[in-house]
Enzyme design. Structure first.
Site, mmCIF file in Angstrom:
data_model
loop_
_atom_site.group_PDB
_atom_site.id
_atom_site.type_symbol
_atom_site.label_atom_id
_atom_site.label_comp_id
_atom_site.label_asym_id
_atom_site.label_seq_id
_atom_site.Cartn_x
_atom_site.Cartn_y
_atom_site.Cartn_z
ATOM 1 N N LYS A 1 0.861 -1.182 0.000
ATOM 2 C CA LYS A 1 0.000 0.000 0.000
ATOM 3 C C LYS A 1 0.893 1.227 0.000
ATOM 4 O O LYS A 1 2.038 1.171 0.478
ATOM 5 C CB LYS A 1 -0.865 0.000 1.271
ATOM 6 C CG LYS A 1 -2.142 0.778 1.154
ATOM 7 C CD LYS A 1 -3.273 -0.019 0.537
ATOM 8 C CE LYS A 1 -4.510 0.828 0.352
ATOM 9 N NZ LYS A 1 -5.621 0.082 -0.235
ATOM 10 N N ASN B 1 -21.821 2.157 -6.332
ATOM 11 C CA ASN B 1 -21.226 1.449 -7.471
ATOM 12 C C ASN B 1 -21.367 -0.061 -7.351
ATOM 13 O O ASN B 1 -21.647 -0.752 -8.322
ATOM 14 C CB ASN B 1 -19.734 1.793 -7.578
ATOM 15 C CG ASN B 1 -19.536 3.198 -8.069
ATOM 16 O OD1 ASN B 1 -20.228 3.643 -8.986
ATOM 17 N ND2 ASN B 1 -18.624 3.919 -7.459
ATOM 18 N N VAL B 2 -21.135 -0.574 -6.153
ATOM 19 C CA VAL B 2 -21.199 -2.022 -5.957
ATOM 20 C C VAL B 2 -22.617 -2.460 -5.585
ATOM 21 O O VAL B 2 -23.167 -3.385 -6.182
ATOM 22 C CB VAL B 2 -20.198 -2.474 -4.861
ATOM 23 C CG1 VAL B 2 -20.298 -3.971 -4.636
ATOM 24 C CG2 VAL B 2 -18.782 -2.078 -5.232
ATOM 25 N N TYR C 1 -25.605 -1.265 -6.010
ATOM 26 C CA TYR C 1 -26.680 -1.268 -7.011
ATOM 27 C C TYR C 1 -26.511 -2.429 -7.992
ATOM 28 O O TYR C 1 -27.476 -3.110 -8.350
ATOM 29 C CB TYR C 1 -26.767 0.066 -7.768
ATOM 30 C CG TYR C 1 -28.117 0.209 -8.422
ATOM 31 C CD1 TYR C 1 -29.191 0.729 -7.724
ATOM 32 C CD2 TYR C 1 -28.336 -0.264 -9.715
ATOM 33 C CE1 TYR C 1 -30.454 0.800 -8.291
ATOM 34 C CE2 TYR C 1 -29.598 -0.200 -10.294
ATOM 35 C CZ TYR C 1 -30.653 0.336 -9.577
ATOM 36 O OH TYR C 1 -31.905 0.387 -10.127
HETATM 37 P P1 NAD Z 1 -20.049 4.049 -3.253
HETATM 38 O O1 NAD Z 1 -19.558 5.270 -2.570
HETATM 39 O O2 NAD Z 1 -20.262 4.079 -4.719
HETATM 40 O O3 NAD Z 1 -21.428 3.557 -2.591
HETATM 41 C C1 NAD Z 1 -21.689 3.606 -1.225
HETATM 42 C C2 NAD Z 1 -23.174 3.908 -1.092
HETATM 43 O O4 NAD Z 1 -23.511 3.803 0.292
HETATM 44 C C3 NAD Z 1 -23.530 5.317 -1.546
HETATM 45 O O5 NAD Z 1 -24.636 5.274 -2.412
HETATM 46 C C4 NAD Z 1 -23.878 6.033 -0.225
HETATM 47 O O6 NAD Z 1 -24.859 7.029 -0.384
HETATM 48 C C5 NAD Z 1 -24.373 4.895 0.603
HETATM 49 N N1 NAD Z 1 -24.294 5.126 2.055
HETATM 50 C C6 NAD Z 1 -23.329 5.740 2.785
HETATM 51 N N2 NAD Z 1 -23.630 5.736 4.083
HETATM 52 C C7 NAD Z 1 -24.805 5.094 4.196
HETATM 53 C C8 NAD Z 1 -25.636 4.768 5.285
HETATM 54 N N3 NAD Z 1 -25.317 5.109 6.540
HETATM 55 N N4 NAD Z 1 -26.782 4.084 5.034
HETATM 56 C C9 NAD Z 1 -27.115 3.751 3.775
HETATM 57 N N5 NAD Z 1 -26.364 4.032 2.701
HETATM 58 C C10 NAD Z 1 -25.235 4.704 2.915
HETATM 59 O O7 NAD Z 1 -19.025 2.902 -2.848
HETATM 60 P P2 NAD Z 1 -18.843 1.486 -3.571
HETATM 61 O O8 NAD Z 1 -17.737 1.576 -4.538
HETATM 62 O O9 NAD Z 1 -20.170 0.962 -3.972
HETATM 63 O O10 NAD Z 1 -18.285 0.625 -2.349
HETATM 64 C C11 NAD Z 1 -19.136 0.186 -1.313
HETATM 65 C C12 NAD Z 1 -18.318 -0.457 -0.215
HETATM 66 O O11 NAD Z 1 -17.580 -1.544 -0.761
HETATM 67 C C13 NAD Z 1 -17.280 0.462 0.432
HETATM 68 O O12 NAD Z 1 -17.167 0.132 1.782
HETATM 69 C C14 NAD Z 1 -16.004 0.125 -0.302
HETATM 70 O O13 NAD Z 1 -14.874 0.386 0.486
HETATM 71 C C15 NAD Z 1 -16.188 -1.357 -0.519
HETATM 72 N N6 NAD Z 1 -15.427 -1.888 -1.657
HETATM 73 C C16 NAD Z 1 -15.653 -1.396 -2.902
HETATM 74 C C17 NAD Z 1 -14.929 -1.910 -3.976
HETATM 75 C C18 NAD Z 1 -15.155 -1.416 -5.374
HETATM 76 O O14 NAD Z 1 -14.674 -2.060 -6.335
HETATM 77 N N7 NAD Z 1 -15.855 -0.325 -5.577
HETATM 78 C C19 NAD Z 1 -13.980 -2.921 -3.767
HETATM 79 C C20 NAD Z 1 -13.780 -3.419 -2.470
HETATM 80 C C21 NAD Z 1 -14.525 -2.885 -1.420
#
Ligand code: NAD
Length: 365
Positions: free
Chosen positions: A80, A183-184, A186
């Site tokens: 990292k 992103n994830v 949905y």
């Molecule tokens: P994102 O920011 O696109 O989506 C997160 C969603 O959660 C947003 O729509 C936000 O409004 C909502 N949110 C935040 N606080 C909330 C609450 N208290 N109650 C309800 N909804 C709430 O993030 P993402 O890329 O979809 O990632 C989601 C999770 O997965 C994160 O914890 C991220 O670290 C983890 N993750 C993502 C990836 C990836 O490829 N994007 C990979 C590994 C881990």
């Protein structure tokens, strides 16, 4: 500030500090373990309050990457990078170029990718100075965005957990509560809907909820009510620490499987889930689809690997997350040890049994 005796040091192979006066770059790269391959992990930019805070973060996160990649069966180690600074105020092309030089200087032992405070555009800028940057491949299925693969991995994990806990070979009628439709979340919801699951959703952004109700026939849930629903699966896909002192007692789901990082507020909450008979699919196993995608994108840049190979390899590796989870679930049952403890053990078995420290020269060719 100590390094070798730091509480998070955990046998890191290398910790490198970089200072570049002209651009103002101050950065740390931690390489936890390279037994399985070069250390791949994101580059975070954050206005850390102290050097010690930055060191603690980079050590903790790089160790996590070793475990995540080992469990995803990737030939990657864990590393990292952190840049100490405000991503809005301090980020300049000169700073990113200096970071690229720093990474290049490690000769391929560490490969970077985007993380909090950095973007694909920043990675492209860093990539003007180093080959060792990932997740920027425009010819991949999603233009470098790993979220669709992460969502697929969560879907595979959820299906595996439902099979193990409920004995169900399909998801028809299985009730899933999703917290966070980003992103994830949905994309996960879309796949679950296609598989016949019944969806209950919440998000702090109302438009995301409205869309899921409209397009996926999901039931909207207000805020924290998501924890106490009478559902089969709770899928945390928002922020960390969803499983904490307040929420754990409310859970009626018999499975927790979602994308969010660091779902357990403390390890104690992992033990409590185990005691209550709630099957917890460890987050860093479940959400590894993204790193798998980044790995496959990188492989595509190498010879003898084209877009079709990429898609097939990616799919097979993401589906493989299910097999790893099965191994963890079965061992957890037979040894009566929580899944998150078993997951660490499986990872350690994989990366400590690998023979030698990765030689960066092999990627320079
Ligand atoms: P994102 O920011 O696109 O989506 C997160 C969603 O959660 C947003 O729509 C936000 O409004 C909502 N949110 C935040 N606080 C909330 C609450 N208290 N109650 C309800 N909804 C709430 O993030 P993402 O890329 O979809 O990632 C989601 C999770 O997965 C994160 O914890 C991220 O670290 C983890 N993750 C993502 C990836 C990836 O490829 N994007 C990979 C590994 C881990």
């Amino acid at each position: 500030m100590s390094v070798f005796s730091h509480s998070e040091f955990d046998e890191h192979q290398q910790v490198a500090f970089f200072n570049h006066r002209a651009s103002g770059l101050k950065a740390i790269i931690a390489v936890h373990n390279t037994n399985l391959g070069p250390a791949l992990g994101g580059c975070r930019m954050w206005p850390y309050a102290s050097d010690d805070e930055a060191l603690t973060d980079v050590l903790r996160l790089s160790r996590g990457m070793t475990y995540k990649s080992a469990l995803a069966n990737l030939q990657l180690g864990g590393g990292k990078a952190v840049i100490i600074g405000d991503p809005v105020r301090d980020k300049t092309d000169a700073l990113l170029h200096a970071m690229g030089d720093f990474i290049q200087g490690l000769g391929g032992r560490y490969i970077t990718a985007e993380d909090s405070g950095t973007s694909v555009a920043d990675m492209l800028k860093i990539g003007e100075k180093t080959h060792f940057v990932s997740g920027v491949d425009k010819v991949s299925a999603h233009g470098g965005d790993p979220s669709p693969s992460t969502a697929h991995g969560v879907f595979v994990s959820l299906r595996e957990a439902v099979y193990h806990k409920l004995g169900r070979t399909d998801l028809k009628g299985v009730k899933v509560a999703i917290q966070g439709l980003g992103n994830v979340g949905y994309r996960l919801a879309e796949q679950l809907r296609d598989a016949g699951a019944e969806l209950f959703v919440t998000d702090i952004i109302q438009a995301n909820v409205d869309r899921a109700v409209r397009e996926l026939n999901a039931t909207a849930v207000k805020g924290d009510n998501i924890f106490s629903l009478d559902v089969d699966v709770f899928a945390p896909c928002a922020l960390g620490a969803a499983i904490n002192d307040q929420t754990i007692a409310q859970l009626k789901a018999s499975i927790v499987a979602g994308a969010a990082n660091n779902q357990l507020a403390t390890v104690e909450h992992g033990y409590q889930l185990h005691q209550r008979g709630i099957l917890y699919a460890p987050d860093y196993v479940v959400n590894a689809g993204g790193i798998v995608d980044v790995y496959c994108q990188r492989k595509m840049l190498q010879k003898n690997y084209d877009v079709e190979n990429y898609a097939a390899d990616l799919d097979a590796k993401v589906e493989g997350i299910g097999a790893t989870l099965r191994e963890i679930f079965v061992r957890s049952d037979s040894e009566n040890i929580p899944t998150f403890v078993i997951a660490d053990q499986v990872a350690e078995e994989r990366f400590t049994s690998a023979k030698s420290i990765y030689q960066p020269e092999s990627v320079l060719a």
